[in-house]
Design an enzyme around this catalytic site. Structure first.
Site, short mmCIF file in Angstrom:
data_model
loop_
_atom_site.label_atom_id
_atom_site.label_comp_id
_atom_site.label_asym_id
_atom_site.label_seq_id
_atom_site.Cartn_x
_atom_site.Cartn_y
_atom_site.Cartn_z
N ASP A 55 3.40 5.80 7.47
CA ASP A 55 2.75 7.26 7.37
C ASP A 55 2.77 7.33 5.83
O ASP A 55 3.70 8.33 5.38
CB ASP A 55 3.41 8.04 8.09
CG ASP A 55 2.80 9.44 8.33
OD1 ASP A 55 1.77 9.52 7.57
OD2 ASP A 55 3.46 10.28 8.81
N PHE A 56 1.89 7.14 5.10
CA PHE A 56 1.87 7.59 3.61
C PHE A 56 0.84 8.30 3.32
O PHE A 56 0.61 8.54 2.06
CB PHE A 56 1.71 6.01 2.57
CG PHE A 56 2.95 5.09 2.85
CD1 PHE A 56 4.15 5.60 3.47
CD2 PHE A 56 2.90 3.67 2.61
CE1 PHE A 56 5.29 4.66 3.48
CE2 PHE A 56 4.07 2.77 2.72
CZ PHE A 56 5.29 3.52 3.25
N LYS A 57 -0.09 8.73 4.29
CA LYS A 57 -0.89 9.86 4.08
C LYS A 57 -1.70 9.68 2.73
O LYS A 57 -1.58 10.51 2.08
CB LYS A 57 -0.34 11.23 4.39
CG LYS A 57 0.25 11.47 5.68
CD LYS A 57 0.45 13.05 5.83
CE LYS A 57 1.06 13.18 7.18
NZ LYS A 57 2.37 12.80 7.32
N ALA A 59 -4.20 9.76 0.01
CA ALA A 59 -5.04 10.85 -0.47
C ALA A 59 -5.31 10.45 -1.88
O ALA A 59 -5.20 11.20 -2.75
CB ALA A 59 -4.35 11.95 -0.16
N PRO A 168 1.74 14.49 16.65
CA PRO A 168 3.02 15.05 16.28
C PRO A 168 3.27 16.53 16.57
O PRO A 168 2.15 17.16 16.99
CB PRO A 168 3.06 14.88 14.65
CG PRO A 168 1.44 14.85 14.20
CD PRO A 168 0.77 14.58 15.36
N GLY A 169 4.51 16.77 16.53
CA GLY A 169 4.66 18.47 16.88
C GLY A 169 5.46 18.69 17.85
O GLY A 169 6.01 19.70 18.28
N GLY A 193 10.03 12.68 16.05
CA GLY A 193 10.97 12.55 15.01
C GLY A 193 12.40 13.15 15.10
O GLY A 193 13.25 12.63 15.80
N ARG A 194 12.37 14.31 14.54
CA ARG A 194 13.87 14.83 14.65
C ARG A 194 14.49 15.01 16.12
O ARG A 194 15.60 15.05 16.07
CB ARG A 194 13.79 16.14 14.00
CG ARG A 194 13.62 16.05 12.36
CD ARG A 194 13.10 17.34 11.93
NE ARG A 194 11.88 17.81 12.07
CZ ARG A 194 11.21 18.86 11.75
NH1 ARG A 194 11.86 19.77 11.07
NH2 ARG A 194 9.75 19.06 12.00
O1 3DU Z 1 8.53 17.09 13.43
P1 3DU Z 1 9.17 15.68 13.72
O2 3DU Z 1 10.53 15.40 13.16
O3 3DU Z 1 9.15 15.30 15.16
O4 3DU Z 1 8.43 14.52 13.05
C1 3DU Z 1 6.80 14.37 13.03
C2 3DU Z 1 6.62 13.32 12.23
O5 3DU Z 1 5.07 13.26 11.99
C3 3DU Z 1 6.90 13.47 10.68
O6 3DU Z 1 7.20 11.86 10.01
C4 3DU Z 1 5.71 14.18 9.85
O7 3DU Z 1 5.59 13.55 8.58
C5 3DU Z 1 4.64 13.51 10.82
N1 3DU Z 1 3.35 14.08 10.79
C6 3DU Z 1 3.31 15.52 11.20
O8 3DU Z 1 4.67 16.26 11.70
C7 3DU Z 1 2.27 16.39 11.27
C8 3DU Z 1 0.80 15.73 11.08
O9 3DU Z 1 -0.17 16.51 11.21
C9 3DU Z 1 1.00 14.53 10.64
C10 3DU Z 1 2.40 13.71 10.36
#
Ligand code: 3DU
Length: 216
Positions: A55-57, A59, A168-169, A193-194
């Site tokens: 996930d290096f987005k 841009a 994600p979210g 993730g978290r």
């Molecule tokens: O919020 P979390 O800890 O569950 O992680 C979500 C992951 O997804 C994290 O790596 C973040 O960089 C990625 N991500 C988003 O949260 C939102 C996006 O729109 C795209 C990627």
């Protein structure tokens, strides 16, 4: 898909071992790679045998995107790019993936449409439907769309049709899995993730999600 955003290589390996049997894929990003090396992807892959998405987005302009994608896809099974840079920037990454594909290594190009945080409403949401239409036109391998806004997830999913959605979210960002379960299909992913890697028992937490998704 677990997002492994830890900044300690050993911790990343430890969590990978604990969760891999409950996930379909592992997402690594800048936090882990900048605190170790891109080759951590190989180590995680060796242990888990799971798909690893970087996930290096991306841009940037096409030629820079191309360089970054070439280096990244030596390791990862897929790469996430931003769509708002326009079609040529995505095509450049797809060209790189195609070259790997010709050598028998299928690599996924995944495009962000709308992000999940509040700030995404400011600039990216107004063009997200168009980004989703572009993703469909370009036949990317997946799009990222937010679980924090189920109605937007649904709209984007309806636009991209059979392209898998990575969402994600859920968990730390406040998204509710129950509100998106009926939107997502079998080929789609939730990204967590978290809520997994910060939990006391990441394996058990991943198992919790695994069962909800499997039993639905
Ligand atoms: O919020 P979390 O800890 O569950 O992680 C979500 C992951 O997804 C994290 O790596 C973040 O960089 C990625 N991500 C988003 O949260 C939102 C996006 O729109 C795209 C990627």
């Amino acid at each position: 898909m677990v997002a492994l955003d830890v900044t300690d290589e050993n911790k990343a390996i430890e969590i990978s071992r604990e969760v891999f049997q409950y996930v379909d894929a592992i997402k690594v990003g800048y936090p882990l790679v900048l605190s170790s090396h891109l080759s951590i992807v190989d180590r995680i892959k060796e242990i888990t045998k799971k798909e690893i998405i970087c996930d290096f987005k991306l841009a940037d302009i096409p030629s820079t995107n191309e360089k970054i994608a070439s280096l990244t896809l030596r390791y990862g099974d897929g790469i996430i790019c931003h769509g708002f840079l326009g079609e040529d920037s995505i095509r450049a990454v797809q060209e790189v993936a195609k070259k790997y594909g010709e050598k028998g290594n299928y690599k996924k190009v995944i495009m962000v449409t709308e992000m999940s945080h509040r700030g995404a409403i400011q600039f990216i949401q107004p063009v997200a439907d168009e980004l989703a239409e572009m993703a469909k036109r370009l036949k990317v391998d997946g799009v990222v769309a937010p679980s924090t806004r189920p109605e937007r997830l649904k709209t984007i999913k309806d636009i991209v049709g059979d392209i898998p959605v990575l969402s994600p979210g859920i968990g730390a960002q406040g998204g509710d899995l129950n509100k998106v379960l009926n939107i997502l299909d079998e080929d789609d992913y939730i990204i967590v993730g978290r809520d997994i890697y910060e939990s006391e028992n990441p394996g058990r937490r991943a198992q919790y999600y695994y069962h909800i998704l499997k039993d639905r």
